[in-house]
Design a protein around this motif. Structure first.
Motif, PDB file in Angstrom:
ATOM      1  N   UNK A 156      31.040  24.922  -4.416  1.00  0.00           N
ATOM      2  CA  UNK A 156      30.332  26.125  -3.947  1.00  0.00           C
ATOM      3  C   UNK A 156      31.230  27.352  -3.877  1.00  0.00           C
ATOM      4  N   UNK A 157      32.562  27.148  -3.828  1.00  0.00           N
ATOM      5  CA  UNK A 157      33.472  28.294  -3.722  1.00  0.00           C
ATOM      6  C   UNK A 157      34.499  28.341  -4.841  1.00  0.00           C
ATOM      7  N   UNK A 158      34.536  27.332  -5.708  1.00  0.00           N
ATOM      8  CA  UNK A 158      35.532  27.293  -6.780  1.00  0.00           C
ATOM      9  C   UNK A 158      35.258  28.385  -7.816  1.00  0.00           C
ATOM     10  N   UNK A 159      36.313  28.874  -8.471  1.00  0.00           N
ATOM     11  CA  UNK A 159      36.123  29.865  -9.532  1.00  0.00           C
ATOM     12  C   UNK A 159      35.209  29.337 -10.636  1.00  0.00           C
ATOM     13  N   UNK A 160      34.457  30.234 -11.249  1.00  0.00           N
ATOM     14  CA  UNK A 160      33.497  29.837 -12.283  1.00  0.00           C
ATOM     15  C   UNK A 160      34.172  29.108 -13.441  1.00  0.00           C
ATOM     16  N   UNK A 161      35.407  29.470 -13.728  1.00  0.00           N
ATOM     17  CA  UNK A 161      36.090  28.817 -14.851  1.00  0.00           C
ATOM     18  C   UNK A 161      36.288  27.321 -14.586  1.00  0.00           C
ATOM     19  N   UNK A 162      36.314  26.938 -13.298  1.00  0.00           N
ATOM     20  CA  UNK A 162      36.465  25.529 -12.960  1.00  0.00           C
ATOM     21  C   UNK A 162      35.126  24.805 -12.909  1.00  0.00           C
ATOM     22  N   UNK A 163      34.082  25.531 -12.547  1.00  0.00           N
ATOM     23  CA  UNK A 163      32.778  24.874 -12.368  1.00  0.00           C
ATOM     24  C   UNK A 163      31.901  24.948 -13.614  1.00  0.00           C
ATOM     25  N   UNK A 164      32.306  25.753 -14.607  1.00  0.00           N
ATOM     26  CA  UNK A 164      31.436  25.973 -15.769  1.00  0.00           C
ATOM     27  C   UNK A 164      31.110  24.666 -16.500  1.00  0.00           C
ATOM     28  N   UNK A 165      32.127  23.845 -16.702  1.00  0.00           N
ATOM     29  CA  UNK A 165      31.881  22.584 -17.411  1.00  0.00           C
ATOM     30  C   UNK A 165      30.979  21.661 -16.608  1.00  0.00           C
ATOM     31  N   UNK A 166      31.127  21.687 -15.281  1.00  0.00           N
ATOM     32  CA  UNK A 166      30.254  20.873 -14.444  1.00  0.00           C
ATOM     33  C   UNK A 166      28.816  21.364 -14.515  1.00  0.00           C
ATOM     34  N   UNK A 167      28.649  22.687 -14.551  1.00  0.00           N
ATOM     35  CA  UNK A 167      27.307  23.252 -14.654  1.00  0.00           C
ATOM     36  C   UNK A 167      26.644  22.842 -15.956  1.00  0.00           C
ATOM     37  N   UNK A 168      27.416  22.846 -17.025  1.00  0.00           N
ATOM     38  CA  UNK A 168      26.859  22.444 -18.326  1.00  0.00           C
ATOM     39  C   UNK A 168      26.489  20.973 -18.312  1.00  0.00           C
TER      40      UNK A 168
END
Length: 321
Positions: free
Chosen positions: A305-317
């Motif tokens: 919920x607070x991590x930078x988008x560059x870290x969460x982008x792959x998880x979102x995909x």
């Protein structure tokens, strides 16, 4: 006082370590009680001692039975006793992998050496032959590999000039009687030990990508991201304001979810006095039935919920598939 852990002691002989466990359980606020003593030898002297102390006993000779069948019968007796922990004390049987795996993390043994040295038999003679300065004893978790589980506690016993395996064994046995009750007590009560709980939480939080630990208002806090741009995603709180519990504080989606969790499961969740206004929830850790899988899920969710988008982008995909 918290409910005592229920332990079964498996023996094959005199049961001196079993006796040490029993008598320690009768002193003060010991966190365990011995509910059953079981043996593969109906003539084991320790059974009579247990019976004299009013403890239930069970005995089944293994001769003529397969290992799996005998283990199944022993395990059935353990389950019927309502025990949550098995303690081996001179039980001279190698247990089947299935039995051990079903009780992973809930089965302890004591071994007469300073593990990882001298697994197996003849430990005292081997320590003397190696010119070691000390022998000793170790309490460890039981795993399918013999004497290879995590060591929980040890006592060192000096090897003196003219030592024999027999003389060393006598002194190591005295050390065992002191060590085993203490190690068992510490292990079954670890769920309410702040140091142990923090160690478990720290390992899980710092295993997430780009995380670090930083104290905040006297509590251990865990951040994701670099430098000043990093954000907290979890706190370890020992008895936070107004709550006499040990907790993980994690981020929810908002006040509606927070209030719903607290209302539906008050034995698990609470609203922290200091952080609750910002939608953080307190997850009670000092519970004997705590599911660490749930803790992992909360940590990952809060991190995300607070991590930078560059870290969460792959998880979102990945979530889209």
């Amino acid at each position: 006082m918290a409910e005592k852990a229920r332990i079964v002691v498996l023996i094959s002989g005199a049961g001196t370590n079993m006796a040490a466990l029993v008598y320690a359980s009768r002193i003060g606020d010991c966190p365990y009680e011995v509910v059953l003593v079981a043996s593969n030898d109906p003539a084991a002297a320790g059974l009579a001692l247990a019976a004299a102390e009013g403890i239930a006993t069970f005995a089944l000779p293994h001769k003529g039975m397969t290992r799996d069948a005998h283990d199944a019968a022993m395990e059935a007796a353990v389950l019927e006793s309502g025990a949550d922990t098995i303690v081996l004390a001179g039980y001279m049987r190698i247990l089947s992998d299935g039995f051990v795996e079903r009780w992973a993390g809930r089965m302890l043994n004591i071994h007469p050496s300073l593990l990882p040295k001298y697994k197996g038999l003849d430990t005292h003679a081997r320590a003397i032959a190696a010119a070691d300065s000390h022998g000793g004893t170790s309490v460890h978790l039981v795993t399918p590999e013999l004497d290879a589980g995590e060591v929980l506690a040890q006592v060192r016993v000096p090897i003196v000039p003219g030592e024999t395996a027999e003389s060393l064994a006598e002194r190591v046995k005295l050390a065992e009687h002191q060590l085993y009750p203490r190690a068992v007590a510490d292990y079954v009560s670890r769920w309410r030990n702040p140091g142990w709980l923090l160690e478990q939480l720290r390992a899980r939080a710092l295993a997430l990508p780009e995380t670090s630990e930083q104290e905040s208002f006297g509590s251990a806090g865990f951040r994701v991201g670099e430098g000043k741009s990093g954000k907290y995603f979890a706190y370890f709180s020992e008895r936070p304001h107004g709550h006499d519990r040990i907790a993980l504080l994690a981020k929810t989606s908002g006040m509606d979810e927070l209030h719903g969790l607290v209302e539906d499961q008050p034995e698990t969740y609470f609203k922290p006095a200091f952080y609750g206004a910002s939608g953080w929830v307190g997850i009670i850790l000092d519970r004997p039935d705590l599911d660490w899988g749930d803790v992992d899920a909360w940590l990952q969710r809060s991190w995300r919920s607070v991590a930078p988008k560059r870290l969460t982008r792959l998880l979102d995909i990945a979530d889209e598939f």
